[in-house]
Structure formats: C-alpha cells, structure tokens
Design an enzyme around this catalytic site. Structure first.
Site, PDB file in Angstrom:
ATOM      1  N   LYS A   1     -27.415 -17.916 -14.060  1.00  0.00           N
ATOM      2  CA  LYS A   1     -28.655 -18.462 -13.528  1.00  0.00           C
ATOM      3  C   LYS A   1     -28.782 -18.056 -12.059  1.00  0.00           C
ATOM      4  CE  LYS A   1     -31.048 -22.989 -13.460  1.00  0.00           C
ATOM      5  NZ  LYS A   1     -30.880 -24.435 -13.764  1.00  0.00           N
TER       6      LYS A   1
ATOM      7  N   SER B   1     -34.505 -26.185 -16.479  1.00  0.00           N
ATOM      8  CA  SER B   1     -34.690 -25.142 -15.503  1.00  0.00           C
ATOM      9  C   SER B   1     -33.868 -23.884 -15.784  1.00  0.00           C
ATOM     10  CB  SER B   1     -34.353 -25.683 -14.113  1.00  0.00           C
ATOM     11  OG  SER B   1     -32.987 -25.970 -13.990  1.00  0.00           O
TER      12      SER B   1
ATOM     13  N   SER C   1     -31.455 -29.557 -17.765  1.00  0.00           N
ATOM     14  CA  SER C   1     -31.774 -28.152 -17.507  1.00  0.00           C
ATOM     15  C   SER C   1     -30.888 -27.121 -18.207  1.00  0.00           C
ATOM     16  CB  SER C   1     -31.769 -27.883 -15.996  1.00  0.00           C
ATOM     17  OG  SER C   1     -32.927 -28.420 -15.396  1.00  0.00           O
TER      18      SER C   1
END
Lengths: 549, 549
Positions: free
Chosen positions: A128, A205, A229
């Site tokens: 990420k 997310s 997330s």
C-alpha cells in the site's frame, strides 16, 4: 504548478512507467470487461498465467528448487500488474526496473550460493502506498506529498523485514486521500475500481491492494486498517486479509494519517489469495522479533496453534442493527453455518452488550478527534479540495466535524473504548455457559460490510459498523472468502420491512444484476492478540466450506 | 460540611480505627525518634518483631507449615502498622477487624483442609489508596472523594488476584492529592514522613507505602508510578520497587488521576524489603493471566531468566545533567561499580542521544496535557485548594499550566515520545560495540533522585529527570537498596562548581547531619517488557554488594 498540474503529472508518471508494449491500446469499458482477472486469464500467455496463479508458497518453492527464476516470476507479475492498473487504477507507484534489478541480484545469489536469501526469495510483494521505500513517494492521496521521496532512514520496518526475506517490491498501490474512506479516491488517481467488477468500487482504504491482488497482479500485499481498510477490499475481492491487534505487526516508519493519535491505532497486515500465504508472512514477520526495532510492538512471539479442540463453537452475527446485509451475504452466512454444522461444530448467535452502532459511532468520534485538522492542513498546502469520499466522514460531506474541544474529551473517548472492551470481553467469556463445548465461543463470524461493494459515487450511503467494531474492541480478524454474488440464487427479499431510512436505502440498493459475480467474504474474529487462532479458525471455515462444495 | 470539616473527620476516622491500647500517649518528636523501625524494634514484643522481620516467603512458609497462624501474623503487622502510622501518617484507611476476620477464615480453611488457599495464604499486603476494595474509599488525596466507598464491581483486578492467592488486606496508604507529586501531601492527611528519618519526606506518590514498608509495618505493598512514584519512596526507604512497563501488571479498576490519558500510562507494581518477594508476587500476578480480565494487558507470560550469560556489562549514569547527586548517592554508585567489577563484570558510561532533561520535560508536558483541568475540577467540587506540592507541577507553584490548546498538540507529544524511544533503543543496541561481552549492556544503573529525600516543604526544589526518563522510555526498572547516608563518609564536596542555579541549590542542600542514616537506593533498568531481567539483574547487584561487604 497548480495542484491540478501536480496531480496530473504524478498520475501520468505512474502510467508512463508502464513499458509501451504493455500498454492497452484501447481500454475496454467496464460493461465490456467487468472481471479483470478473467480477462487477463484469457489474454495473457499460458506460462505467465501459470506463474501468476501460484501461491507465495508455490512461487518460493519453485524458485528455491531452481524451477523458476526470480526475474521470470517478477516479470510475469509486473506484466499482470501493469494491465490490472490500466483497468482499475490500482497503482500509485510503478518501479519495474528496480524490481528486475533486485530479482536479478537474487538469481545471481542463488546461482552462486545454491540457496535462497530467505523464505520469500524472489517473490513479488505489493505494498500500500503508505509503506516507505527509499527514493519513492508515500503521498497517501495528497497532492502536497507528491515528489517527496522517502530517504533511507525512513524505510518502513516491515519493508526491511520482507526484503531481508527475499521479497521483490515492484508497485505501491492506491489509497483514498489520507486513507480515511472505504472507497479509494484521490485528486491524484481518481477512483480505484473493483477488479472483479469494474462497475463497482475496490473498497478502501487498501483498495489498490484489493484490486491488484484480486486480479492476481500480486500474490500477496500489505494494507492497513483503522476501521476496516484491510478487510473491506479483501472481502470485495475474495481475499484473506488479516487485521491483527494493535501493533502486533510493526507500523514503524509507515506513513500514516494521524500517525501519533494515541487512542485508536491503525494496524498493518497482509492480504492474499491464499490463507497459508497469509500465515507464512505473518509468522515470518513476528519471528523476526519486530519489537527489537519498534517500541510499540509488544514482545509476543508466534504461538503456533496446536492441539486445538476438535469440536468448535462459532457465534454468528446476521445484522449490525444499522442495515440488513444484502442477499449474497445472508446466503454466505448460511453457507458457513451449514458447513460448520456439517463438520460437527456448533453455531450460536452473538448478542454483545455493546452494539455495533455504538462501537462505530465511538470510532467515528475518535477518528475525528482533531476535527480533521491534519487533513485540512495538508490539503491547504497544495490548495487541493478535500475529496468528497473523505468529507463523508463529517456526515454527508457538508462540513468537517469540529473534533474535541478539549484534550479531556479525547481521554473520555479512550475511557469509553476501554469500557466497551471490558464489557464485550466479559460477554465473550460468558458464552461458555451457552456452548456445548464448555468453552467460550472459539470465534465470531460476521459480515464485514452490508453489501458486496458499491458504485464509487455512493460511498456516503454506508457506515462500517461491522468492520470498525473490531477496531474499537481490538480483536483479531481474518476475512474469509465464501462465495460470489449470484443473481440466480440471491434474489431480493421483497417482503422485507426496513427498520429505518438507512436500512431501506441499503435494502433498495440491491441489484442482482449489478452485483453478480462479485466476491462475498465474511470475517472470522478472535480475542485480542489471537492472530494465530484467527488464521487457524479461518482455515477451519475454509476447509468446512470446501468439503461442503 | 466544609471541606475542612470533611477532611478532619476523615483523618480522625482513620486514627480512631486504631485500638486504644495501640495508641501512642505521646508522639515523640522527630528529633527524639528519627528512625521508626529502630524505635519499634526496641519497644515491641520480641515475638511480634520476629514475625514482622520475616519476608513474605518466610511468612507464607511458616503459615503453610502450621508454625504461625494467619491471625497472629496479621495482628503483628496491624500493630506495627498502627504505630508506624502514628509516627509518619502513612495510612489513608485502616480496617484491622476486617483483616482479622479474613485471617481467621484462612486459618479455619487451613485447619479444615490441611492446605493453603494459595502462595500468599495469610500474608498481610498493604495497598496504596488507589487500589479499590469493596466498602472502602479510594479518595486519592481529594476531599471530594471522601465517603464514597467502592462497590463490589469496582474492586481492583490486582486486589482480586492477591486475595485469591490468600493475601490479607489491612490498610491502604497515603498519596499526595491526585498522586501528582514526589512528596506525599494532601488536605486530608497532611504530610507523610520518612520512616527512616522523620525529619524528611517519605517521597511520593507512593509515600505511604514507602513509610509503612520501610518500618516493616508491611512486608510488601503496591504502589503506582507515572514519573517515579514507586521508585522514589522505595529508594528513600531502602526497598526494592518494580516499575514494570506499561500494563504488564493490571491497572484495571485502580482509581487514578487522568485514568484514561492515552499517551503515558501510570503503572502499578510491588515494593518490598526483599527482592525474592518482589519476584514472587510479580510472577504470581503474571501467572494469573491478567490479560484475560484487563484489555490493556498484553499477553506476555512470565519468562524465567535462565542461562543468562555469566559476564555482564552495566552502563552507569552519574549525573542527569540537571543536578549532581548528593555525596551518599555518588558513593553508592561507586560501591556498585566496585562490587560489580570485583565479580568480573564490566561497567561503562551511559551516554544516550536523548537527555534526561529532554525526557523529563516531555513527561511534564504530557502530565499537564489537559492543563490539570481534572485536578481543578475535582478540587472545585469540595472547595479545597490545590495543595502546594501539586501546584509545583506548574513551575514553582504560581499557576497551573494551560495544557494543550488542541488535541493535535497532544498527538505531537506522543510522536516525540516515540522518537525518543526509538533513538534510545537504537543507542542501547549500539552499546554492543563498546562492551567486551559482544552484547549490548545488560542493564543501566542510575540514581533515582538527586538526594536521599528532602524536607517536605522543599519539594519544589526538585525535578525528577532520573526517574521520569524511564517512564517516557517505558523501560523496566527495579530500585535496589545500596547503603545509607553516613555523615562520616559522605562529606560535602566544597570544591565543586555548580553548572546552574538549580545545581547550586541542590548542592547546597546537602546536610550530612540531616541525611545521616537515610537509605540510598539506585535503579537497575532493562529494556521494555524485560521485568524478569530487571529483577534478575537487581539480584546480581544485590549479591555483588553483599559479597563485597
């Protein structure tokens, strides 16, 4: 440069990092190509498909036996990632050349020494955007953080651990601005779409990770989770995703929003197609003794689950009290119950003394304790507007909340969280009186979200009570893929009377055609710091479902 | 009632709980009776002295073999505690009758079953006022909290664990208002004096425990520490005191100031004459798996220190950069170095990249993050003034600090703390390059305070950089008694040129006659969550000192 120019140039630089021979001449519409993985399976060379369908364990095994080279494996995943990115916008950073160099070094090492550098030798791992790598931005969806590459001293501890084990990094993946949304959207990259269903959101997310791994552009990656997330994109893409307890895995030097907010911590964790891979990397990280380099990590070694009792009892949640889950999720719950009971296990209802809604609301107040000053300040630096999906946090995007008027209020939030934890812990223990095993329930199984994704622009319809509750309680949770939405099986319950306007809106949102083919996952939840058990019991559920099929 | 009336009545009720036959007709002056323990040794019956000179291990052993009854042991400690209280004001609550009842029940159980209920069967244990017991106040030095007895659901987890092991509770001990001072003083009880030297302070905030155990009115008790509050009274009374890392021992249901302040946690821990006793109760509490009932406790089992390397290296701190320690403390440091070197160990200097003063100042800003609103609010309830010793926190008692103007500032404090921890951790590891053992130093040995106590009214002269530094770093620390101040050995260094006004004031404060006979302790500090090692290495220091004598 204006913020628009910076954002545009950044996006273009990522797209331009894709070799021209891998560029799609024409990007097919979502209606034409809904499912990226299927599309790639049909269009990519068989040998590449064969490589990218391997698990981490299989890849590492083949490389360690000399059956595959690190460079070939890396190139196969880079190719697939490049295509997945063009179809979903899942990458925030692309650095294939650097990956090839690393892979070639690993191949050379292997050739010279006849052994691997570690258990991930030559395995591509995606990260990420928050994970810091030397020389690369960690912009986390802010224009203000573009073109601010991280230096050597800022490299994330977890990246070092993975790299020491032989992992090859090749992309970082998109996040919503500040990671504060369940839909991945920023002024730099726009939306990240679901790779199983490009009409829908990748979630967030860790939406970039979800979309990328979902299409097998990565065998395993790392996301973060402060309210769901990791788990939401995992469920939306049929992945196993681990939300470990606070700081079980090292967050040190990972760029973050509200990085030092002390009441509720975001956690970092793996997302993968394969549960054994999830276990492999989690154990590998914990075995590296991350507490030696991160003051926040408690020194809890990996505790292998052995001699676990044969007969289990699972507590099920069918509704969070805010919105009834859509038909595919209700079917998934029933499938799990049936499969577990068929194995001789027991299922009961989970009826905690603190509601999912109370936990969700406390979470929202803690996230907003500073009135989102940090987000406003960061946006002010470049002049970009706060994206709508993040504004939603404030309640329908009209304005940002004001946060705590006094530090003391923030402490009161912490008090309430501790009270919730104590109450639910006590309840969990009390379930021993309900089970036939004589033990408290072994795990809770709950929906993660009320739908199997949503159209990106509809994020403001949703709350995340199913997911954020377990951040408040700080329990360990592993998402577990169960099925995919099926228009022939999952019809709308036309007799249902919604309990609220919100419930009605969610109910009416169900469209069998739109959701068809989208994965359905649930989460398997265990007590605090029981990551090992959560992974083990997710496996029990996987096996029970598999035998039932 | 006015606050003065409530305070007076509360103090009287504690004094009145002492049976008339144990009341001192005339309270000797501090000049006449300086050392309470010596005085009691001379005046109490031999059999009682014999009992109260036993360690916890010895008491538990004798009771378990039927050589002593729980009731006789309890009465002996109650008597000694009653007298110590009259000479130092160390008790905030006295409940002897309840203790006798419990002791008699234990004796009955033993008679009937031929075995004990647990390893502390019949052993009196004292508790700082904060520890909640059913039906008893936890006023923590506030008039507003007087006559608000705790109910069954509020009983401290740690009290339950001790009681389950057979401990007998008989007194709770004084704290300064809100526990926020290194000198024990409240509008209810006034000052608590040092039981080794009644001209001086007992220290704080666990000053009541220090004075009581120091005079052997208790074999072992529990204090709390957010900036030195276990360790300062321990050093001032020649005791072993453990400041474990955050939440290693359960704080759940212990009344506290700023109870839910999330950045820097107070910890609870034992204080005792005997190091083996300290280990016994710490292990007992951890073995009870306190994480099952307290969400804040990480599940770290007791890890017995075995096969520890023979040759050790200790890093010494001789000065915190704010104030040179008084001569008795400098002599103690030299005694420890000599004793350790004589055993073949190595000693080096500790020169951390973050100064003690920086840590102390960060601590002070974190304590005051809410502008001490809670203290002001609590005092406003009864109308009592904030005691001067607590006002000192604000800087010479002129006004309270204003705290954080925004939640974001509080988060910045947390960030700075994390940075300090990372820097010092890294330095600790780097000491491996300096030692002859090839390992980083095994422990740090530092003064805990620049003096061996002080006159109560002089608390505002002192900072606690030696002590609070290790709260900021969250390292484990065990105070270790070394010697007592000796006017014939510890003369003033008349040649010293102080580095600051503060250093000069401390230097000039040294009075060989005043401090004569007061204990001198140092702290043995180990890395985070290494309580087992801290206790083990404190033992190594104890043994080395003992062989040197």
């Amino acid at each position: 440069m204006t913020w628009e120019e910076i954002a545009k140039a950044k996006k273009a630089s990522v797209d331009d990092a894709i070799p021209s021979e891998w560029r799609l001449e024409k990007n097919p519409t979502a209606n034409k190509v809904r499912n990226v993985g299927e599309y790639l399976d049909e269009t990519l060379p068989a040998r590449e498909n064969s490589i990218t369908s391997c698990t981490v364990t299989e890849l590492a095994g083949k490389i360690s036996r000399g059956e595959l080279s690190a460079i070939e494996v890396t190139k196969a995943f880079c190719h697939r990632a490049a295509l997945t990115h063009q179809l979903t916008t899942c990458c925030s950073e692309i650095f294939f050349e650097r990956a090839y160099k690393k892979a070639e070094e690993l191949d050379e090492y292997f050739k010279k020494n006849g052994k691997t550098v570690g258990p991930l030798h030559g395995v591509p791992i995606s990260l990420k955007d928050q994970v810091n790598l030397e020389g690369i931005d960690s912009a986390i969806g802010y224009v203000s953080l573009v073109n601010k590459p991280k230096n050597k001293d800022e490299v994330s501890n977890i990246a070092k651990i993975l790299e020491n084990a032989g992992a090859v990094f090749y992309v970082k993946t998109t996040t919503p601005m500040a990671m504060m949304s369940g839909c991945t959207s920023s002024n730099i990259y726009g939306y990240t779409y679901n790779s199983y269903n490009r009409l829908l959101s990748s979630g967030g997310s860790s939406g970039g990770e979800g979309a990328l791994i979902g299409a097998r552009g990565s065998p395993l990656g790392f996301g973060t989770d402060i309210g769901g997330s990791i788990r939401e994109p995992s469920c939306f893409h049929g992945l196993y995703g681990l939300r470990g307890c606070s700081n079980r895995l090292p967050y040190c030097n990972v760029t973050n929003s509200f990085a030092h907010a002390p009441v509720l911590a975001s956690v970092i964790g793996p997302m993968a197609w394969d549960l054994d891979d999830l276990k492999l990397v989690t154990k590998l990280i914990i075995d590296s003794e991350p507490w030696m380099d991160d003051p926040k990590v408690p020194p809890i070694p990996w505790r292998e689950v052995t001699d676990y009792p044969k007969k289990l009892c699972f507590a099920f949640v069918s509704d969070d009290g805010a919105a009834r889950p859509h038909p595919p999720i209700e079917r998934a719950l029933q499938m799990c119950k049936d499969a577990l009971v068929a194995q001789g296990h027991e299922v009961i209802d989970w009826e905690p003394p603190v509601s999912f809604i109370e936990c969700r609301d406390l979470g929202a107040s803690i996230y907003g304790a500073d009135g989102y000053k940090e987000i406003a300040d960061e946006c002010a630096k470049s002049g970009e507007p706060i994206v709508r999906e993040v504004m939603v946090l404030a309640g329908n995007g009209t304005d940002l909340p004001i946060g705590c008027s006094h530090v003391h209020e923030h402490w009161e939030q912490n008090k309430l969280r501790y009270e919730y934890q104590q109450k639910v812990d006590k309840y969990w223990k009390s379930t021993a009186q309900q089970t036939s095993t004589g033990r408290p329930v072994d795990a809770i199984i709950t929906p993660l979200w009320e739908t199997c994704s949503f159209k990106c622009e509809d994020i403001d319809m949703f709350s995340s009570a199913y997911s954020s509750t377990f951040n408040i309680l700080d329990y360990a949770a592993v998402t577990t893929p169960v099925t995919t939405a099926d228009k022939t099986l999952d019809s709308k319950d036309e007799t249902y009377t919604p309990i609220s306007d919100h419930d009605r809106a969610i109910h009416e949102y169900y469209d069998p055609e739109l959701f068809h083919g989208t994965p359905v996952g649930l989460q398997v939840v265990t007590p605090r710091y029981e990551e090992e058990r959560a992974i083990y019991l997710s496996g029990k559920l996987r096996d029970a479902l598999s035998e039932r099929r």
